[in-house]
Design a protein around this motif. Structure first.
Motif, PDB file in Angstrom:
ATOM      1  N   TYR A 231      -7.279   9.884   7.285  1.00 13.38           N
ATOM      2  CA  TYR A 231      -6.601  10.974   6.594  1.00 13.38           C
ATOM      3  C   TYR A 231      -5.950  11.895   7.626  1.00 13.38           C
TER       4      TYR A 231
ATOM      5  N   ARG B 287      -8.076  24.738  -2.163  1.00 10.94           N
ATOM      6  CA  ARG B 287      -7.387  23.561  -2.695  1.00 10.94           C
ATOM      7  C   ARG B 287      -8.347  22.400  -2.947  1.00 10.94           C
ATOM      8  N   LEU B 288      -9.382  22.271  -2.114  1.00  8.88           N
ATOM      9  CA  LEU B 288     -10.371  21.208  -2.310  1.00  8.88           C
ATOM     10  C   LEU B 288     -11.021  21.300  -3.688  1.00  8.88           C
ATOM     11  N   TYR B 289     -11.374  22.508  -4.116  1.00 11.80           N
ATOM     12  CA  TYR B 289     -12.048  22.696  -5.405  1.00 11.80           C
ATOM     13  C   TYR B 289     -11.057  22.567  -6.565  1.00 11.80           C
ATOM     14  N   VAL B 290      -9.833  23.004  -6.342  1.00 11.99           N
ATOM     15  CA  VAL B 290      -8.799  22.854  -7.371  1.00 11.99           C
ATOM     16  C   VAL B 290      -8.544  21.377  -7.639  1.00 11.99           C
ATOM     17  N   ASN B 291      -8.552  20.560  -6.578  1.00 16.53           N
ATOM     18  CA  ASN B 291      -8.319  19.118  -6.748  1.00 16.53           C
ATOM     19  C   ASN B 291      -9.381  18.478  -7.636  1.00 16.53           C
ATOM     20  N   ASP B 292     -10.606  19.000  -7.603  1.00 21.33           N
ATOM     21  CA  ASP B 292     -11.709  18.432  -8.390  1.00 21.33           C
ATOM     22  C   ASP B 292     -11.936  19.169  -9.713  1.00 21.33           C
ATOM     23  N   TYR B 293     -11.110  20.123 -10.036  1.00 23.41           N
ATOM     24  CA  TYR B 293     -11.366  21.045 -11.146  1.00 23.41           C
ATOM     25  C   TYR B 293     -11.604  20.328 -12.481  1.00 23.41           C
TER      26      TYR B 293
ATOM     27  N   ASN C  23       3.358  23.924  -6.221  1.00 19.77           N
ATOM     28  CA  ASN C  23       2.128  23.718  -6.988  1.00 19.77           C
ATOM     29  C   ASN C  23       1.042  24.709  -6.584  1.00 19.77           C
ATOM     30  N   GLU C  24       0.909  24.953  -5.285  1.00 21.71           N
ATOM     31  CA  GLU C  24      -0.123  25.881  -4.819  1.00 21.71           C
ATOM     32  C   GLU C  24       0.208  27.320  -5.222  1.00 21.71           C
TER      33      GLU C  24
ATOM     34  N   VAL D  58      -3.211  22.473 -13.993  1.00 19.50           N
ATOM     35  CA  VAL D  58      -3.930  21.389 -13.321  1.00 19.50           C
ATOM     36  C   VAL D  58      -3.705  20.085 -14.076  1.00 19.50           C
TER      37      VAL D  58
ATOM     38  N   ASN E 203      -1.386  16.636 -12.912  1.00 18.34           N
ATOM     39  CA  ASN E 203      -2.105  15.357 -12.910  1.00 18.34           C
ATOM     40  C   ASN E 203      -1.607  14.412 -13.985  1.00 18.34           C
TER      41      ASN E 203
END
Length: 883
Positions: A136, A272-278, A312-313, A332, A336
């Motif tokens: 990554y 952003r990490l937590y938003v990705n998993d929201y 987006n952010e 969100v 997606n």
């Protein structure tokens, strides 16, 4: 607690603190990476955080009999990384400190590079690259680690704040003690606080663009790491606690001006990490998440924090800031590709916005959307001689579907000709291909919304199934085509070569196309022609010069092999004079290719194997261009890329003979290049002139530069530092000082890398400085020089044959050794004094007695590396190759 360390030992230069908890699968690999380090002066403190698997047992077994290792077993689990790291610090003694997690590992020379960097720069700490094992790519790594940065401050380079790792850095112990800097205990994400404080407390920080640390990322581990437990709300809470501690420090330290840079890091990385998993969180988690993030964002930010973020952010974080939970959840879903609870997209004139129900006048500037998001796919893709057809599904998220219409077109990339759909019913699209233009026609979807048109190119990922279909009607073929960007097209080609040529002539214009065709067919014809057994093709430094061993082999053959035909290839043949009756050709021209495939002999000092296919009967003499001091090929500390090694292997496989100047070099060349060709251990042909020292060459060379016979000539030939952007400025300062100090009775003759030479040629030089960097043959410069100043260049091996003084100006010896690696210790085995400053060089130049003290090392050096040089190397090589 167990130990394996003798406190009576001399204090080590470096301490490495390794922490482990339930790392039985990986801890031995981590410790092995330390045991195999190229740097020896270190201790390793391994702290086991009360593991309940075999980790502690593996640690004890591994360190047994290894006095550099010490193990500490905590009596209860601390629940994080801070306590074991702090314990390691307290039980270490080294001047410098590094940290390693028990499931990661170091590169083999990480400690050597980091210690060299911190000692050279005297920084409070130095950062190196951390490589994630899942490949990554972290965007800020290229920005931070693209080049070496010496003694910078975070306030001048705030992007450093994005790298919050502690494990890819080396710290001065005195720096940590001065500020009582330790990891905060009782919380997770301790690196955020520790590294954040370190950045602002440090007076100077340095960065080296070298891989140091391998960060193991296990995607589907049964037991998640702390950073991967985002499904637990306590994890997010700990993240906020860490950032609040960090914010408090910034305020108390008087650095509130830089809070915005720190906020940006929190948003685009941590949050952003937590938003990705929201969407995976349950409703209880979401409610707590919104309450906590709303509270935290309002503590340290205002709405304009988000204005310049990516679209987006900007929208995501602004919706969190204003507390619109439903709109946030819908956005969100929207990004997606999922349905929203209500239609949220609305337009004003040509602009689009995401709708919020929170009252406010300024929302639109933060919630603007540049383009509608369309989800579409095509299926039942069919192509015949005259038609292309498919069915499709398409929808635009979060708008009224009644306001949307779709259309499809094929657009030829070269001619820009367009084919519209002829039939469009029940999601069936049909194109007529009767008049399609040859070439590639790409498929596009156009979406019309209330008069606004949006365009998307069709990608392979939009196609549910695509057969490898080809159709031809005897005149031309049609085939489905996917380009390197994954875009879909219909590719049409003429089947008849003559038709294809006629079409290309009309499309591209005749002149250039005909030239390329002529060259193509000419090369095919040339390859079929027989070899000429007495033709020899010469080249030096990729056609840039008439110099080096190829020159001296050629000039000897002019005298001894008069029945041979000689060809020289040059980048600019008209600008270079060559004695004798040789033919000059322009490198990479059609004429050059002709002589490449017809000459039985190739002679060069770098690489010409890729310029033309070498025949079995051809003989390739590789003269090379220097005695190895810097590590090369397979000997390098950091191996070249696979692609570079393949290039090296290809070149070496074509060599029939390889010249080595001495037994020392032969051993290295065999190993570093993995040479399978015959090695001629003969001395370098280019050095014959240094042994014979012809008076006419000395006289004409001095006349060329207009140098008075009474002047002392000092040759200055430094190595180019491609990693140092300031090397030119330093070289200019050194030249100015040398010019001033050597006086009018001496001449400073410059032999610089061509990049530096081109820059310095634009400057006015003092009367006692001559830029000889463009002079063809450096051997002739050696002949007229009384003293050589160099550093790590192989010029020292040749010049030493003259038994004249050599001064080694190595102001960055440790750095250069660390980066490039050397085959021997230059300070111990070099041919002259190693000077660390230009002032030391001046002292040596002014004191002939000091220089005479190095006559013995010079003689020893010359005896070892010049034992075969007798002025007859060219003859020996010619006798061996041209039997």
């Amino acid at each position: 607690m167990s130990t394996n360390f003798n406190y009576g030992q001399k204090r080590p230069k470096l301490s490495v603190v390794v922490i482990a908890f339930n790392n039985e699968l990986y801890i031995e690999e981590a410790l092995e990476s330390l045991n195999e380090q190229t740097f020896d002066d270190l201790e390793v403190i391994v702290v086991d955080d009360f593991s309940n698997d075999r980790t502690g047992e593996i640690i004890d077994r591994y360190i047994e009999g290894k006095p550099k290792f010490k193990a500490i077993h905590l009596q209860e689990n601390s629940g994080g990384c801070s306590t074991p790291r702090n314990t390691g610090i307290a039980n270490s003694t080294g001047e410098y400190l590094m940290f390693l997690d028990g499931d990661d590992w170091y590169t083999i020379d990480a400690c050597e590079k980091m210690v060299a960097a911190i000692e050279r720069t005297k920084s409070d700490f130095v950062a190196g690259q951390a490589i994630r094992t899942n490949n990554y790519q972290i965007w800020y790594h290229k920005r931070i680690y693209s080049m070496e940065r010496v003694n910078i401050n975070v306030r001048e380079f705030p992007i450093l704040l994005h790298d919050s790792l502690s494990v890819n850095k080396i710290y001065q112990r005195s720096f940590l003690e001065k500020h009582n800097l330790r990891f905060p205990e009782g919380i997770h994400y301790e690196d955020v606080v520790f590294t954040g404080k370190a950045y602002f407390l440090a007076d100077s920080i340095s960065v080296i663009p070298e891989p140091i640390y391998f960060w193991r990322v296990v995607e589907n581990a049964e037991v998640k790491s702390i950073s991967n437990r985002r499904f637990e709300f306590s994890n997010f809470k700990n993240r906020i606690i860490a950032h609040r501690l960090y914010d408090k420090f910034i305020k108390e330290n008087g650095d509130i001006l830089y809070q915005g840079f720190k906020n940006r890091r929190f948003l685009i990385h941590d949050l952003r990490l937590y938003v990705n998993d929201y969407l995976l969180f349950d409703e209880e988690y979401k409610a707590k998440f919104h309450a906590l993030i709303y509270e935290y964002l309002h503590e340290v930010m205002d709405e304009y924090t988000f204005l310049n973020l990516a679209e987006n952010e900007r929208i995501l974080f602004y919706l969190l800031y204003i507390g619109d939970k439903d709109a946030f959840q819908d956005f969100v879903a929207y990004i997606n590709g999922e349905a929203t609870s209500i239609d949220r997209i609305y337009s004003k004139e040509n602009n689009y916005y995401f709708k919020t129900i929170i009252p406010g006048k300024s929302h639109e500037k933060f919630l603007r959307i540049s383009k509608l998001k369309v989800n579409f796919s095509i299926y039942d893709l069919k192509m015949g001689d005259e038609t292309l057809s498919f069915r499709y599904n398409a929808n635009v998220q979060s708008v009224n579907s009644n306001d949307i219409t779709y259309s499809w077109v094929l657009i030829n990339k070269k001619t820009k000709s367009i084919i519209d759909t002829k039939v469009l019913t029940d999601n069936l699209v049909t194109f007529s291909l009767k008049d399609i233009t040859p070439g590639k026609s790409y498929l596009y979807l156009y979406v019309n919304h209330l008069g606004n048109t949006h365009k998307w190119i069709v990608k392979k990922t939009n196609i549910k199934y695509m057969a490898n279909l080809m159709v031809n009607n005897g005149k031309y073929s049609k085939v489905f085509f996917i380009n390197k960007n994954n875009s879909f097209a219909v590719k049409v080609l003429f089947l008849n070569e003559l038709d294809r040529i006629k079409w290309r002539l009309n499309k591209r214009g005749k002149k250039g196309f005909i030239r390329k065709k002529v060259e193509f067919y000419a090369k095919k014809i040339f390859r079929r022609l027989p070899l000429k057994s007495n033709w020899v093709l010469f080249e030096s430094h990729m056609g840039k010069q008439y110099s080096d061993s190829p020159k001296y082999i050629y000039e000897e053959m002019l005298r001894t092999h008069k029945n041979y035909k000689f060809i020289w290839s040059f980048e600019n043949p008209d600008s270079i004079e060559v004695p004798g009756s040789s033919l000059k050709v322009k490198r990479n021209s059609l004429s050059h290719y002709y002589y490449l495939v017809r000459s039985k002999y190739w002679v060069d000092n770098q690489g010409m194997a890729r310029l033309a296919p070498k025949k079995k009967q051809q003989i390739y003499l590789q003269t090379w261009h220097g005695t190895p001091l810097k590590r090369m090929g397979y000997d390098q500390k950091r191996l070249p890329s696979k692609k570079e090694l393949e290039k090296l292997k290809f070149q070496t496989s074509k060599w029939n003979f390889f010249i080595s100047p001495n037994p020392y070099s032969t051993t290295i060349f065999k190993r570093a290049f993995r040479i399978g060709s015959e090695i001629i251990e003969s001395g370098y042909p280019r050095n014959d002139i240094l042994i014979n020292q012809p008076e006419d060459i000395i006289r004409t060379t001095k006349e060329h530069f207009g140098i008075d016979k009474t002047k002392r000539i000092i040759l200055f030939a430094p190595t180019f530092r491609d990693w140092d952007p300031n090397s030119f400025q330093k070289t200019v300062r050194d030249i100015q000082l040398l010019s001033k100090e050597i006086g009018d009775n001496s001449i400073l003759m410059l032999r610089l890398h061509y990049l530096l030479s081109s820059k310095i040629s634009q400057r006015d030089l003092p009367s006692n400085v001559i830029n000889a960097s463009g002079y063809q043959d450096i051997q002739e410069l050696y002949l007229i020089s009384d003293v050589l100043i160099t550093d790590y260049s192989s010029v020292m091996f040749d010049f030493a044959l003259l038994r004249r003084p050599i001064i080694l100006y190595c102001y960055d010896l440790e750095e250069y050794t660390t980066k490039r690696g050397m085959y021997f210790d230059l300070a111990k085995e070099g041919p002259g004094p190693v000077c660390r400053t230009i002032e030391d060089v001046v002292t040596m130049l002014k004191d002939s007695k000091k220089l005479q003290e190095f006559d013995e090392p010079l003689e020893r050096f010359t005896s070892k590396f010049g034992s075969l040089e007798d002025g007859k190397s060219s003859l020996r090589v010619i006798k061996e190759v041209f039997k």
